[in-house]
Design an enzyme around this catalytic site. Structure first.
Site, PDB file in Angstrom:
ATOM      1  N   GLU A 123       0.826  -1.208   0.000  1.00  0.00           N
ATOM      2  CA  GLU A 123       0.000   0.000   0.000  1.00  0.00           C
ATOM      3  C   GLU A 123       0.863   1.262   0.000  1.00  0.00           C
ATOM      4  OE1 GLU A 123      -4.144  -1.472   1.903  1.00  0.00           O
ATOM      5  OE2 GLU A 123      -2.457  -1.433   3.302  1.00  0.00           O
ATOM      6  N   GLU A 143      -4.303 -10.007   3.823  1.00  0.00           N
ATOM      7  CA  GLU A 143      -5.384  -9.719   4.776  1.00  0.00           C
ATOM      8  C   GLU A 143      -6.494 -10.763   4.740  1.00  0.00           C
ATOM      9  OE1 GLU A 143      -3.458  -5.679   4.182  1.00  0.00           O
ATOM     10  OE2 GLU A 143      -3.830  -7.489   3.004  1.00  0.00           O
TER      11      GLU A 143
END
Length: 269
Positions: A123, A143
Site C-alpha cells: 500500500e 489480509e
C-alpha cells in the site's frame, strides 16, 4: 532558522539529507520492520518534515535490514480499526498511505524495497510515485488470510495500477508473488540486483531533484487531479494552473538554459 541536521532519528525512522534529496529509512530491522504504531508515527512525521522543508525536492523511502516490512502488528491496530479509523496522525505529520486528502504530500516520493514487502508495504508502494524492487523481493497482500481486508489503499489503487484481473489474483488469494511478477504488472518500475535498489532509487531521486521544483509539484498535482476528479475536470485546470509557473524565476531559467544549451539551475521560485 537553524540548518537541519544531515542525519536524524524520528522514532524508529532514520533520515538522511543528501543535497535536495531526503532518505527516509524504516529502522526496525529486528522485527522485519513490522509497522507498530511508533514506526507509523515516525514515518508520518518524516514525511511531514520533508513536505514542509523548502530545501528538499525529492524523497526516497527505504528500509534497513533484510526486509522492507513484514506488515502491520495487527493487535496494536485493532482498537483503532474497531473505532472506525486509523491511528491518529502526529501533529505536522502526513498520511503515509495517502488516503487523507488534507494530509497528503505534494512532493515526489521514490521507493526501494527488498525481502518481504507485505500488506502495508504494497500500500505504501501504491501511494508512491516511482518504485524500485530488489530481484529477491517477495510481495503478498495477505489480509484475506486473516479474516479482514486491506484498508490502507490496496482496494482503491491496486486494480487501477495493474488491472482488475491482476489485482484480484493477489488480493483475493493472499498468495505470494515475486519481483518479476510485480514488474510485469506495473506495481514496480524497475527490478535490480539485491543490494542495489537504494542506489538506483537515489539516482532517480537526484534526477528529479535537479528539475524545476514548482513544475515537478504541479505535475504531480495535475496527474492526481485526473485520477481523483476525472479527466474533464482536470483538463479545465491545465492552463490556469500553468500561469503561475510561467511567471516564475524557474521558468525564465528554464528558457535561458534551453537557449544556452546547458542544464537548468533551479531555485524553486
Amino acid at each position: 532558522r537553524l540548518p537541519a541536521p544531515a542525519r536524524a532519528m524520528i522514532g524508529a525512522v532514520r533520515t538522511e539529507r543528501r543535497g535536495h534529496v531526503l532518505l527516509i529509512g524504516l529502522d526496525r530491522a529486528a522485527k522485519r520492520n513490522a509497522f507498530d504504531l511508533p514506526l507509523y508515527h515516525g514515518l508520518s512525521r518524516a514525511l511531514g518534515d520533508y513536505e514542509h522543508d523548502p530545501e528538499l525536492r525529492c524523497a526516497v523511502l527505504h528500509a534497513l535490514g533484510d526486509h522492507f516490512t513484514g506488515g502491520i502488528e495487527l493487535p496494536q491496530w485493532l482498537p483503532h480499526f474497531r473505532a472506525g479509523g486509523w491511528a491518529p496522525l502526529p501533529e505536522g505529520g502526513l498520511d503515509p498511505c495517502g488516503i487523507d486528502p488534507d494530509r497528503t504530500r505534494t512532493k515526489p516520493l521514490v521507493m526501494a524495497v527488498q525481502g518481504w514487502c507485505l500488506t502495508i508495504g504494497i500500500e505504501l508502494l501504491l501511494a508512491a510515485d516511482i518504485r524500485i524492487a530488489a530481484d529477491t523481493t517477495r510481495f503478498a497482500q495477505i489480509e484475506v488470510k486473516r479474516g479482514i481486508y486491506p484498508v490502507g489503499g490496496a482496494t482503491l489503487r491496486f486494480a487501477e495500477e495493474v488491472g482488475w484481473g491482476n489485482a484480484m489474483r493477489w488480493l483475493l488469494t493472499g498468495d505470494e508473488f515475486d519481483a518479476a511478477e510485480a514488474l510485469r504488472m506495473g506495481l514496480v518500475q524497475q527490478v535490480v540486483p539485491a543490494g542495489s535498489q537504494l542506489d538506483t532509487a537515489v539516482a532517480i531521486a537526484e534526477t528529479i531533484a535537479a528539475q524545476a521544483p514548482l513544475a515537478v509539484r504541479q505535475t504531480i498535482l495535475a496527474v492526481r487531479a485526473a485520477r481523483l476528479d476525472g479527466e474533464r475536470a482536470a483538463a479545465r485546470r491545465l492552463l490556469p494552473d500553468m500561469l503561475p509557473l510561467l511567471d516564475s524565476e524557474d521558468a525564465a531559467e528554464g528558457l535561458s538554459a534551453f537557449l544556452e544549451r546547458r542544464p537548468g539551475r533551479f531555485t524553486g521560485r
